[in-house]
Motif scaffolding. Structure first.
Motif, PDB file in Angstrom:
ATOM      1  N   LEU A   1     -13.148-118.039 -17.056  1.00 26.09           N
ATOM      2  CA  LEU A   1     -12.250-116.975 -17.090  1.00 26.09           C
ATOM      3  C   LEU A   1     -12.769-115.507 -16.989  1.00 26.09           C
ATOM      4  CD1 LEU A   1      -9.216-116.381 -17.051  1.00 26.09           C
ATOM      5  CD2 LEU A   1      -9.330-116.351 -19.706  1.00 26.09           C
ATOM      6  N   GLY A   2     -13.812-115.309 -17.953  1.00 29.41           N
ATOM      7  CA  GLY A   2     -14.312-114.165 -17.804  1.00 29.41           C
ATOM      8  C   GLY A   2     -15.149-113.653 -16.454  1.00 29.41           C
ATOM      9  N   GLU A   3     -15.544-114.839 -15.983  1.00 28.04           N
ATOM     10  CA  GLU A   3     -16.284-114.591 -14.563  1.00 28.04           C
ATOM     11  C   GLU A   3     -15.178-114.020 -13.459  1.00 28.04           C
ATOM     12  OE1 GLU A   3     -18.593-117.809 -13.564  1.00 28.04           O
ATOM     13  OE2 GLU A   3     -20.160-117.233 -15.111  1.00 28.04           O
ATOM     14  N   ARG A   4     -14.019-114.579 -13.517  1.00 22.48           N
ATOM     15  CA  ARG A   4     -13.104-114.261 -12.435  1.00 22.48           C
ATOM     16  C   ARG A   4     -12.434-112.893 -12.858  1.00 22.48           C
ATOM     17  NH1 ARG A   4      -9.380-118.448 -10.007  1.00 22.48           N
ATOM     18  NH2 ARG A   4     -10.433-120.690 -10.526  1.00 22.48           N
ATOM     19  N   LEU A   5     -12.543-112.350 -14.061  1.00 24.25           N
ATOM     20  CA  LEU A   5     -12.088-111.172 -14.279  1.00 24.25           C
ATOM     21  C   LEU A   5     -13.028-110.020 -14.575  1.00 24.25           C
ATOM     22  CD1 LEU A   5      -9.330-112.305 -16.768  1.00 24.25           C
ATOM     23  CD2 LEU A   5      -8.910-111.452 -14.444  1.00 24.25           C
ATOM     24  N   GLY A   6     -14.322-110.471 -14.381  1.00 22.71           N
ATOM     25  CA  GLY A   6     -15.332-109.187 -14.739  1.00 22.71           C
ATOM     26  C   GLY A   6     -15.450-109.029 -16.083  1.00 22.71           C
ATOM     27  N   ILE A   7     -14.786-109.796 -16.924  1.00 18.90           N
ATOM     28  CA  ILE A   7     -15.024-109.513 -18.529  1.00 18.90           C
ATOM     29  C   ILE A   7     -15.956-110.664 -19.238  1.00 18.90           C
ATOM     30  CG2 ILE A   7     -13.450-109.998 -20.494  1.00 18.90           C
ATOM     31  CD1 ILE A   7     -11.377-108.840 -18.948  1.00 18.90           C
ATOM     32  N   SER A   8     -16.682-110.122 -20.432  1.00 19.16           N
ATOM     33  CA  SER A   8     -17.708-110.903 -21.040  1.00 19.16           C
ATOM     34  C   SER A   8     -16.646-112.234 -21.697  1.00 19.16           C
ATOM     35  CB  SER A   8     -18.613-110.114 -22.094  1.00 19.16           C
ATOM     36  OG  SER A   8     -17.630-109.960 -23.224  1.00 19.16           O
ATOM     37  N   SER A   9     -17.570-113.232 -21.922  1.00 20.40           N
ATOM     38  CA  SER A   9     -16.741-114.516 -22.362  1.00 20.40           C
ATOM     39  C   SER A   9     -16.445-114.365 -24.140  1.00 20.40           C
ATOM     40  CB  SER A   9     -17.546-115.857 -22.338  1.00 20.40           C
ATOM     41  OG  SER A   9     -18.994-115.605 -22.852  1.00 20.40           O
ATOM     42  N   ALA A  10     -17.399-113.319 -24.540  1.00 20.32           N
ATOM     43  CA  ALA A  10     -17.281-113.077 -25.869  1.00 20.32           C
ATOM     44  C   ALA A  10     -16.000-112.419 -26.210  1.00 20.32           C
ATOM     45  CB  ALA A  10     -18.459-112.009 -26.359  1.00 20.32           C
ATOM     46  N   GLN A  11     -15.760-111.408 -25.441  1.00 19.49           N
ATOM     47  CA  GLN A  11     -14.639-110.447 -25.387  1.00 19.49           C
ATOM     48  C   GLN A  11     -13.320-111.313 -25.350  1.00 19.49           C
ATOM     49  OE1 GLN A  11     -13.387-107.143 -22.446  1.00 19.49           O
ATOM     50  NE2 GLN A  11     -13.851-106.184 -24.518  1.00 19.49           N
ATOM     51  N   ILE A  12     -13.377-112.300 -24.397  1.00 14.27           N
ATOM     52  CA  ILE A  12     -11.917-113.156 -24.388  1.00 14.27           C
ATOM     53  C   ILE A  12     -11.885-113.916 -25.568  1.00 14.27           C
ATOM     54  CG2 ILE A  12     -11.217-115.107 -23.094  1.00 14.27           C
ATOM     55  CD1 ILE A  12     -12.345-113.970 -20.541  1.00 14.27           C
ATOM     56  N   ARG A  13     -12.732-114.418 -26.109  1.00 18.22           N
ATOM     57  CA  ARG A  13     -12.816-115.359 -27.165  1.00 18.22           C
ATOM     58  C   ARG A  13     -12.332-114.518 -28.387  1.00 18.22           C
ATOM     59  NH1 ARG A  13     -17.585-117.145 -25.510  1.00 18.22           N
ATOM     60  NH2 ARG A  13     -18.758-116.196 -27.448  1.00 18.22           N
ATOM     61  N   LYS A  14     -12.982-113.389 -28.484  1.00 15.05           N
ATOM     62  CA  LYS A  14     -12.547-112.358 -29.847  1.00 15.05           C
ATOM     63  C   LYS A  14     -11.056-112.065 -29.330  1.00 15.05           C
ATOM     64  CE  LYS A  14     -14.431-110.108 -33.155  1.00 15.05           C
ATOM     65  NZ  LYS A  14     -13.996-108.718 -33.266  1.00 15.05           N
ATOM     66  N   ASP A  15     -10.521-111.740 -28.272  1.00 14.74           N
ATOM     67  CA  ASP A  15      -9.205-111.399 -28.145  1.00 14.74           C
ATOM     68  C   ASP A  15      -8.344-112.348 -28.354  1.00 14.74           C
ATOM     69  OD1 ASP A  15     -10.101-108.910 -26.927  1.00 14.74           O
ATOM     70  OD2 ASP A  15      -9.629-109.318 -24.808  1.00 14.74           O
ATOM     71  N   LEU A  16      -8.417-113.520 -28.107  1.00 10.16           N
ATOM     72  CA  LEU A  16      -7.584-114.720 -28.327  1.00 10.16           C
ATOM     73  C   LEU A  16      -7.635-114.973 -29.657  1.00 10.16           C
ATOM     74  CD1 LEU A  16      -8.424-116.945 -25.293  1.00 10.16           C
ATOM     75  CD2 LEU A  16      -6.467-115.533 -25.395  1.00 10.16           C
ATOM     76  N   SER A  17      -8.785-115.086 -30.300  1.00  9.48           N
ATOM     77  CA  SER A  17      -8.831-115.193 -31.719  1.00  9.48           C
ATOM     78  C   SER A  17      -7.936-114.600 -32.605  1.00  9.48           C
ATOM     79  CB  SER A  17     -10.258-115.101 -32.346  1.00  9.48           C
ATOM     80  OG  SER A  17     -10.725-113.670 -32.483  1.00  9.48           O
ATOM     81  N   GLN A  18      -7.543-113.189 -32.103  1.00 13.28           N
ATOM     82  CA  GLN A  18      -6.573-112.367 -32.867  1.00 13.28           C
ATOM     83  C   GLN A  18      -4.971-113.168 -33.235  1.00 13.28           C
ATOM     84  OE1 GLN A  18      -6.586-108.924 -33.809  1.00 13.28           O
ATOM     85  NE2 GLN A  18      -8.976-108.952 -33.134  1.00 13.28           N
ATOM     86  N   PHE A  19      -4.855-114.133 -32.331  1.00  8.89           N
ATOM     87  CA  PHE A  19      -3.495-114.754 -32.312  1.00  8.89           C
ATOM     88  C   PHE A  19      -3.548-116.140 -32.751  1.00  8.89           C
ATOM     89  CE2 PHE A  19      -3.659-111.162 -29.187  1.00  8.89           C
ATOM     90  CZ  PHE A  19      -2.693-110.525 -29.425  1.00  8.89           C
ATOM     91  N   GLY A  20      -4.871-116.780 -32.605  1.00  6.52           N
ATOM     92  CA  GLY A  20      -4.800-118.142 -33.217  1.00  6.52           C
ATOM     93  C   GLY A  20      -5.982-118.738 -32.602  1.00  6.52           C
ATOM     94  N   GLU A  21      -6.156-120.086 -32.737  1.00  8.21           N
ATOM     95  CA  GLU A  21      -6.980-120.883 -32.266  1.00  8.21           C
ATOM     96  C   GLU A  21      -6.444-121.701 -31.100  1.00  8.21           C
ATOM     97  OE1 GLU A  21      -9.368-122.858 -35.153  1.00  8.21           O
ATOM     98  OE2 GLU A  21      -9.469-121.295 -36.473  1.00  8.21           O
ATOM     99  N   PHE A  22      -6.836-121.426 -29.908  1.00  3.96           N
ATOM    100  CA  PHE A  22      -6.281-122.040 -28.805  1.00  3.96           C
ATOM    101  C   PHE A  22      -7.257-123.015 -28.120  1.00  3.96           C
ATOM    102  CE2 PHE A  22      -4.245-117.920 -29.121  1.00  3.96           C
ATOM    103  CZ  PHE A  22      -3.169-118.272 -30.021  1.00  3.96           C
ATOM    104  N   GLY A  23      -8.617-123.037 -28.220  1.00  4.84           N
ATOM    105  CA  GLY A  23      -9.425-124.049 -27.489  1.00  4.84           C
ATOM    106  C   GLY A  23     -10.115-124.935 -28.226  1.00  4.84           C
ATOM    107  N   LYS A  24     -10.936-125.914 -27.575  1.00  8.78           N
ATOM    108  CA  LYS A  24     -11.701-126.845 -28.365  1.00  8.78           C
ATOM    109  C   LYS A  24     -13.187-126.574 -28.251  1.00  8.78           C
ATOM    110  CE  LYS A  24      -8.847-131.268 -28.633  1.00  8.78           C
ATOM    111  NZ  LYS A  24      -7.810-130.867 -27.666  1.00  8.78           N
ATOM    112  N   GLN A  25     -13.999-127.019 -29.315  1.00  4.16           N
ATOM    113  CA  GLN A  25     -15.385-126.686 -28.977  1.00  4.16           C
ATOM    114  C   GLN A  25     -15.900-127.685 -27.923  1.00  4.16           C
ATOM    115  OE1 GLN A  25     -14.306-126.464 -32.097  1.00  4.16           O
ATOM    116  NE2 GLN A  25     -15.259-125.282 -33.557  1.00  4.16           N
ATOM    117  N   GLY A  26     -16.797-127.263 -27.221  1.00  5.83           N
ATOM    118  CA  GLY A  26     -17.418-128.297 -26.127  1.00  5.83           C
ATOM    119  C   GLY A  26     -16.435-128.593 -24.988  1.00  5.83           C
ATOM    120  N   THR A  27     -15.046-127.963 -24.989  1.00  2.00           N
ATOM    121  CA  THR A  27     -14.277-128.388 -24.103  1.00  2.00           C
ATOM    122  C   THR A  27     -13.830-127.301 -23.223  1.00  2.00           C
ATOM    123  OG1 THR A  27     -13.624-130.293 -25.513  1.00  2.00           O
ATOM    124  CG2 THR A  27     -12.440-129.693 -23.206  1.00  2.00           C
TER     125      THR A  27
END
Lengths: 206, 206
Positions: free
Chosen positions: A37-63
DNA sequence: TAGATTGTTAATCGATTAACAATC
DNA sequence: TAGATTGTTAATCGATTAACAATC
């Protein structure tokens, strides 16, 4: 949903994530990662994870993230898991373009009326609508509890139009006029001024 | 002009200052202060002084800023102390609105051609222009060394159109399509997507 | 299991604000 | 002069990035 207040700069990126995810779904993709997702948007992956983590846990490790699920979650967070009725003020060329634009509905917004204070325009068709007068707008906003307006009038008319909207109960205005509106602080305003973007670019294109 | 590189976030505020100053001039005001300007824009006076100090010393202690002088300086800094020729791609409703908008010229931008790849549209009038085909666009950009384009085509056509523009020599694109363009990194892109703004506001209007 | 990717913490980086000497 | 406001420095604040244990 959020424990304390989420920085507005993060809120501002969520619609961008939502748009990109919807695009992925339309291409048949089902899973993504913060890196993808970050590559498509020109945003770092860390930022995307950090942003989403403000609202909950939406992903799965490894997946990564299930795209449909994440879309649903973002829609809830942004309150676009429903359709918002909006009024459009201003029936010039820009108003016509906005009225005819099909992209609003599929992303959560339905124009329910178009208004202009020019008596020559009132009664004329515009897109699927008939242009109505401002007094009808006030009625409509009050009766249907409309909370969002799009303002596509000339700059000189923008402040007065905004005041009418606020008086009738509107709480969020998307302003296409190149001017700063004065509104009560519980009313949100976002601006679109193409020239600001152009001038920002000419700085770099000497 | 600048000693090292100026943060883009500062560059992005300069057009806003310029717009507000122009508005002041049109109301007969001749002098302003960082506080006066800041109040109009909802920005702190310290930030305005700091931003401007990146480019020189434009004010007088005790007095403030001469508005005309500051406008001239900002125009130079932003390279809008000249008129830029731009091409418009896409002749739908939005393209028409853009083509007819009078606000570009007075702020540094002149549309010199409107292009669309729909053969049914080619030859039709749009605003003061006649819609032309993409091959003519490529010629025009090359011959006149056009560096800026406005892109008002559907999302599905945006990437290809952008590639053509870049190939012909365009270095800055204002994209009205709700999509992320992939362009070489020396090409600037700015986006306008009204729905992003609306969704940002619905977060706060629950 | 081995590989991949999350959510989160700590470190870094950058932007904003406060304060004030300089000076008009 | 007295009052006002700049340009700039230092302090504060906030956002981004790097790194990694947890775990799918």
């Amino acid at each position: 949903m959020q424990s304390l207040s989420v920085p507005d700069i993060i809120v501002g990126r969520l619609p961008l994530y939502l748009r990109a995810l919807s695009h992925m779904i339309s291409e048949g993709q089902e899973i993504t990662s913060s890196q993808d997702l970050g590559e498509r948007l020109g945003i770092s992956s860390a930022q995307i994870r950090k942003d989403l983590s403000q609202f909950g846990e939406f992903g799965k490790q490894g997946t990564g993230y299930n795209i449909s699920f994440l879309i649903d979650q973002l829609r809830k967070i942004l309150h676009v898991d429903r359709i918002w009725d909006v009024v459009l003020v201003g029936a010039g060329d820009l108003g016509r373009a906005v009225a005819n634009y099909r992209g609003f509905l599929e992303r959560g917004f339905r124009i329910i009326g178009v208004y202009d204070n020019d008596p020559k325009k009132v009664g004329q068709p515009i897109g699927d609508f008939v242009i109505e007068e401002p007094s009808r707008m006030m009625e409509k906003i009050r009766q249907d509890r409309i909370e969002i307006a799009m303002l596509a009038v000339p700059s000189a008319a923008a402040q007065e139009a905004a005041e009418n909207l606020v008086e009738a109960g509107v709480r969020a205005i998307l302003c296409y006029a190149p001017t700063s509106l004065k509104v009560p602080k519980d009313v949100r305003v976002q601006y679109i001024d193409p020239v600001l973007h152009l001038q920002r670019m000419t700085y770099y294109v000497p």
